[in-house]
Design an enzyme around this catalytic site. Structure first.
Site, short mmCIF file in Angstrom:
data_model
loop_
_atom_site.label_atom_id
_atom_site.label_comp_id
_atom_site.label_asym_id
_atom_site.label_seq_id
_atom_site.Cartn_x
_atom_site.Cartn_y
_atom_site.Cartn_z
N LEU A 75 0.75 -1.11 -0.11
CA LEU A 75 0.16 -0.03 -0.04
C LEU A 75 0.94 1.19 0.10
CD1 LEU A 75 -2.67 -1.14 2.32
CD2 LEU A 75 -2.81 -1.03 0.05
N CYS A 76 2.13 1.09 -0.21
CA CYS A 76 3.05 2.38 -0.22
C CYS A 76 2.86 3.02 -1.69
CB CYS A 76 4.47 2.06 -0.27
SG CYS A 76 5.11 1.65 1.60
N HIS A 77 2.90 4.27 -1.63
CA HIS A 77 2.93 5.08 -3.11
C HIS A 77 4.30 4.96 -3.61
CE1 HIS A 77 -0.48 6.84 -0.78
NE2 HIS A 77 -1.00 6.98 -1.77
N MET A 113 8.56 4.57 5.62
CA MET A 113 8.77 3.21 4.98
C MET A 113 9.99 2.94 3.88
SD MET A 113 6.66 1.54 6.31
CE MET A 113 6.95 0.00 5.64
N GLU A 114 10.34 4.01 3.23
CA GLU A 114 11.45 4.04 2.44
C GLU A 114 12.66 3.81 3.31
OE1 GLU A 114 8.39 4.86 -0.15
OE2 GLU A 114 8.79 5.84 1.99
N ASP A 128 23.37 -11.74 3.62
CA ASP A 128 23.71 -12.69 2.27
C ASP A 128 25.01 -12.67 1.97
OD1 ASP A 128 22.61 -14.06 -0.22
OD2 ASP A 128 23.47 -11.98 -1.13
#
EC number: 4.6.1.17
Length: 159
Positions: A75-77, A113-114, A128
């Site tokens: 739901l992020c833009h 969120m970014e 990793d």
């Protein structure tokens, strides 16, 4: 308590309509940590890893992840980020790597969120690259440190 912005009256998830919001400068900072053995940390900091520069790779991965957050979090833009920085610091006293990300834009929605995605993916990239040497590394303490701009104003984590 504030309402959940991504849930409508029927309880359904939806993407928030930000079209009526004013554009403001928004910035967010986040951090994450990767715990590892002293030997693994020394291998990274001394440039002895056979895959190359772990910090440089993690930095680029974090920057790329911030730019693609909207593809990862449903739901992020999609955002036109104007700044993404990822800083990595070896904390030899605690055998950890501290990752701090900063994201900025002038827009209608925040960049928390970014910033969180950048720090998280940088941490995952370290894991990793080093998993062949140490599988029991621990990624943790991913959190928002600070955000500015927007309707909800300034937030800063207590030190």
């Amino acid at each position: 308590m504030s309402q959940l912005t991504h849930i409508n009256a029927a309880g359904e998830a939806h993407m928030v309509d930000v079209s009526a919001k004013a554009e403001t400068v928004r910035e967010a900072r986040a951090e994450a940590f990767v715990e590892m053995s002293a030997e693994t940390l020394a291998m990274i900091t001394e440039g002895r890893h056979h895959k190359g520069d772990v910090f440089a790779t993690a930095r680029i991965a974090g920057i790329q992840a911030a730019k693609r957050t909207w593809e990862l979090i449903p739901l992020c833009h999609p955002l036109l980020l104007t700044k993404v920085e990822v800083h990595l610091e070896a904390l030899t006293d605690s055998n950890r790597v501290r990752i701090e990300s900063v994201c900025r834009l002038t827009g209608k929605t925040g960049v928390e969120m970014e910033a969180l995605t950048a720090a998280s993916v940088a941490a995952l990239t370290i894991y990793d690259m080093c998993k062949a040497v140490q599988k029991d590394m621990v990624i943790g303490s991913v959190r928002l440190l600070e955000k500015t701009g927007g309707k909800s104003g300034h937030f800063k984590v207590d030190a």
